[in-house]
Design an enzyme around this catalytic site. Structure first.
Site, mmCIF file in Angstrom:
data_model
loop_
_atom_site.group_PDB
_atom_site.id
_atom_site.type_symbol
_atom_site.label_atom_id
_atom_site.label_comp_id
_atom_site.label_asym_id
_atom_site.label_seq_id
_atom_site.Cartn_x
_atom_site.Cartn_y
_atom_site.Cartn_z
ATOM 1 N N SER A 141 -13.215 14.070 17.467
ATOM 2 C CA SER A 141 -14.138 13.019 17.024
ATOM 3 C C SER A 141 -14.277 11.868 18.028
ATOM 4 C CB SER A 141 -13.716 12.486 15.657
ATOM 5 O OG SER A 141 -12.371 12.126 15.668
ATOM 6 N N LYS A 192 -7.181 27.640 13.203
ATOM 7 C CA LYS A 192 -6.768 27.158 14.533
ATOM 8 C C LYS A 192 -5.881 25.914 14.419
ATOM 9 C CE LYS A 192 -9.506 23.476 14.631
ATOM 10 N NZ LYS A 192 -9.100 22.081 14.788
ATOM 11 N N ASP A 245 -12.880 26.179 19.904
ATOM 12 C CA ASP A 245 -12.157 25.131 19.169
ATOM 13 C C ASP A 245 -10.654 25.243 19.401
ATOM 14 O OD1 ASP A 245 -11.805 22.956 17.551
ATOM 15 O OD2 ASP A 245 -12.421 23.929 15.691
ATOM 16 N N SER A 255 -5.973 15.636 19.106
ATOM 17 C CA SER A 255 -5.896 16.434 17.879
ATOM 18 C C SER A 255 -4.706 15.965 17.043
ATOM 19 C CB SER A 255 -5.731 17.918 18.218
ATOM 20 O OG SER A 255 -5.101 18.592 17.134
ATOM 21 N N ASN A 257 -3.459 17.654 14.602
ATOM 22 C CA ASN A 257 -2.576 18.808 14.395
ATOM 23 C C ASN A 257 -1.643 19.001 15.589
ATOM 24 O OD1 ASN A 257 -3.345 20.241 11.763
ATOM 25 N ND2 ASN A 257 -5.319 19.741 12.683
ATOM 26 N N GLU A 282 -4.667 18.893 8.955
ATOM 27 C CA GLU A 282 -4.961 19.888 7.909
ATOM 28 C C GLU A 282 -4.067 21.130 7.995
ATOM 29 O OE1 GLU A 282 -6.827 19.305 5.454
ATOM 30 O OE2 GLU A 282 -8.759 18.391 5.966
HETATM 31 N N1 LIG Z 1 -11.338 14.294 13.522
HETATM 32 C C1 LIG Z 1 -11.836 15.355 14.104
HETATM 33 O O1 LIG Z 1 -11.879 15.413 15.322
HETATM 34 C C2 LIG Z 1 -12.384 16.484 13.296
HETATM 35 C C3 LIG Z 1 -12.071 16.663 11.956
HETATM 36 N N2 LIG Z 1 -12.559 17.734 11.283
HETATM 37 C C4 LIG Z 1 -12.254 17.953 9.876
HETATM 38 O O2 LIG Z 1 -13.006 17.029 9.092
HETATM 39 C C5 LIG Z 1 -12.283 16.660 7.923
HETATM 40 C C6 LIG Z 1 -12.182 15.157 7.857
HETATM 41 O O3 LIG Z 1 -11.532 14.751 9.037
HETATM 42 P P1 LIG Z 1 -11.452 13.245 9.502
HETATM 43 O O4 LIG Z 1 -12.617 12.471 9.081
HETATM 44 O O5 LIG Z 1 -11.177 13.258 10.943
HETATM 45 O O6 LIG Z 1 -10.115 12.818 8.703
HETATM 46 P P2 LIG Z 1 -9.486 11.397 8.430
HETATM 47 O O7 LIG Z 1 -8.045 11.626 8.135
HETATM 48 O O8 LIG Z 1 -9.868 10.441 9.488
HETATM 49 O O9 LIG Z 1 -10.232 11.012 7.101
HETATM 50 C C7 LIG Z 1 -10.065 11.722 5.900
HETATM 51 C C8 LIG Z 1 -11.130 11.260 4.965
HETATM 52 O O10 LIG Z 1 -10.880 11.808 3.660
HETATM 53 C C9 LIG Z 1 -11.017 10.753 2.727
HETATM 54 N N3 LIG Z 1 -10.282 11.006 1.509
HETATM 55 C C10 LIG Z 1 -8.998 11.363 1.363
HETATM 56 N N4 LIG Z 1 -8.712 11.501 0.051
HETATM 57 C C11 LIG Z 1 -9.843 11.199 -0.634
HETATM 58 C C12 LIG Z 1 -10.189 11.161 -2.004
HETATM 59 N N5 LIG Z 1 -9.318 11.473 -2.948
HETATM 60 N N6 LIG Z 1 -11.447 10.810 -2.338
HETATM 61 C C13 LIG Z 1 -12.347 10.525 -1.386
HETATM 62 N N7 LIG Z 1 -12.075 10.534 -0.077
HETATM 63 C C14 LIG Z 1 -10.834 10.875 0.293
HETATM 64 C C15 LIG Z 1 -10.447 9.559 3.474
HETATM 65 O O11 LIG Z 1 -10.802 8.374 2.820
HETATM 66 P P3 LIG Z 1 -10.002 6.995 3.183
HETATM 67 O O12 LIG Z 1 -10.304 6.704 4.614
HETATM 68 O O13 LIG Z 1 -10.603 6.026 2.264
HETATM 69 O O14 LIG Z 1 -8.552 7.288 2.966
HETATM 70 C C16 LIG Z 1 -11.142 9.750 4.802
HETATM 71 O O15 LIG Z 1 -12.470 9.325 4.758
HETATM 72 C C17 LIG Z 1 -10.922 17.368 8.031
HETATM 73 O O16 LIG Z 1 -10.967 18.536 7.260
HETATM 74 C C18 LIG Z 1 -10.801 17.710 9.500
HETATM 75 O O17 LIG Z 1 -10.032 18.879 9.723
HETATM 76 C C19 LIG Z 1 -13.387 18.614 11.889
HETATM 77 C C20 LIG Z 1 -13.744 18.460 13.206
HETATM 78 C C21 LIG Z 1 -13.263 17.386 14.002
HETATM 79 O O1 LIG Z 2 -10.931 20.092 14.646
HETATM 80 C C1 LIG Z 2 -10.777 19.307 15.540
HETATM 81 C C2 LIG Z 2 -11.421 19.467 16.852
HETATM 82 O O2 LIG Z 2 -12.375 20.462 16.843
HETATM 83 C C3 LIG Z 2 -9.920 18.126 15.348
HETATM 84 O O3 LIG Z 2 -8.627 18.512 15.231
HETATM 85 P P1 LIG Z 2 -7.587 17.613 14.444
HETATM 86 O O4 LIG Z 2 -7.983 17.644 12.998
HETATM 87 O O5 LIG Z 2 -6.286 18.268 14.731
HETATM 88 O O6 LIG Z 2 -7.645 16.218 14.993
#
Ligand SMILES: NC(=O)C1=CN([C@@H]2O[C@H](COP(=O)(O)OP(=O)(O)OC[C@H]3O[C@@H](n4cnc5c(N)ncnc54)[C@H](OP(=O)(O)O)[C@@H]3O)[C@@H](O)[C@H]2O)C=CC1
Ligand SMILES: O=C(CO)COP(=O)(O)O
Length: 332
Positions: A141, A192, A245, A255, A257, A282
């Protein structure tokens, strides 16, 4: 373009919201945390989850009101931590416009049910399969928020819907490819993360690229075997959402993870690594679900099993490697 609502203003939800805004869409962020809503609305910033961005685009707004967030949405994007997605989405059931597409950015498997996010989202929202889309690819991100060149894959069983959304999220720095292989896309993204945990552990334990490559290669085989047994297309695993990825996630301290695994490899406990994590890793909840999927489809999952042994039983990295690669097997 379109009215797009993003549920979850975490790191990726916010960065992808910026991509959608840069592509010309009107973007509404919904978050459960009032402080995050307030910061996006008043200051055009998300200092909690994406502090690297000084100013989000003007066509990005925020609300904490569920009905208001989705009332006029052509597309609803879900970016909530996978284990909380079902509970969070059930509160939106009945609020979405009848024709809205729903796009998942999530990369996880629900621990209690072993279900993929396409299954969870469709059940929680009573959504027909042809309106569910997944986005998955090498998408760290922070780099996308910095508008570095990148690409992703948009999947939908209705390829016209995939094509339409791919257009909505294409900018000069972000490209989207399309597929109808939802199962492949979901399993690439989720599985992954377990491999990235193992590679992080390896580096945390002090080992170099040969060890990492050995784990990544085993991981790719395991992901592909579980995935194809579950109904995915093998070629998906060799494309951007698969090996692409894997390269990005296993190769970057950005990352969560990888970093979670790195901290375990250095000797932290799971609790300590959880506290140190800057967002959801995750793979921690998904590892056990991969073992269960392997059992369901009669596919051996030595990597996922060994990772769960580290997470649940606290075995060392060296013992994990010994369990992953018993003396009597040949590894490709
Ligand atoms: N970061 C990355 O690079 C990437 C992430 N992803 C995937 O995207 C998904 C989100 O990742 P990311 O945004 O980075 O994660 P973050 O840990 O930054 O954020 C998680 C989000 O989930 C929300 N959340 C958690 N519990 C609840 C709940 N009970 N009700 C509503 N909202 C909730 C959090 O809200 P709050 O902030 O208010 O706690 C926050 O907005 C994950 O599955 C991740 O694997 C995919 C590609 C890239
Ligand atoms: O999925 C991701 C990159 O493609 C981000 O990985 P993380 O959730 O481990 O930060």
């Amino acid at each position: 373009m379109a009215n797009i609502t993003v549920l979850g203003a975490g790191a990726w939800g916010t960065a992808f919201g910026q991509v959608l805004a840069d592509a010309g869409n009107d973007v509404t962020m919904w978050a459960i945390e009032p402080g995050i809503v307030e910061a996006i609305q008043a200051e055009h910033r998300n200092p909690v989850r994406l502090p690297s961005v000084d100013k989000l685009p003007d066509n990005m707004h925020a609300t904490g009101d569920r009905a208001e967030a989705v009332a006029h949405a052509d597309v609803v994007v879900v970016a909530i931590a996978a284990q909380y997605a079902r509970g969070a989405l059930e509160q939106f059931n009945g609020l979405l416009p009848d024709e809205a597409l729903v796009v998942s950015l999530m990369k996880g498997i629900e621990k209690n049910t072993g279900k993929r996010m396409d299954e969870v989202v469709e059940e929680a929202l009573d959504l027909p399969t042809n309106r569910f889309l997944a986005v998955s690819g090498p998408n760290l991100s922070k780099q996308i928020a910095a508008r570095e060149p990148a690409a992703t894959v948009v999947g939908c069983t209705d390829i016209d819907n995939a094509r339409a959304f791919a257009k909505m999220c294409t900018t000069d720095y972000f490209k989207a490819f399309i597929t109808a292989d939802i199962i492949g896309l979901e399993l690439c993204g989720s599985l992954k993360n377990v491999v990235a945990l193992a590679v992080g552990m390896s580096h945390g334990a002090g080992y170099g690229e040969n060890t990492a490559a050995m784990i990544e290669t085993r991981g790719l085989t395991e992901i592909k075997e579980v995935g194809t047994a579950a109904g995915a297309l093998p070629e998906t695993f060799y494309g951007l959402a698969g090996v692409g990825d894997l390269i990005a996630t296993c190769g970057s301290p950005l990352s969560r993870n990888y970093t979670f695994g790195y901290n375990l490899g250095k000797g932290m406990s799971v609790d300590e690594a959880t506290k140190a994590s800057n967002g959801v890793a995750e793979g921690v909840a998904t590892a056990g679900a991969v073992v269960a999927l392997g059992e369901q489809y009669h596919v051996d999952t030595p990597l996922a099993k060994a990772v769960t042994r580290v997470l649940n039983d606290g075995i060392s990295f060296d013992q994990m490697i010994a369990e992953m690669f018993p003396k009597n097997i040949t590894v490709e």
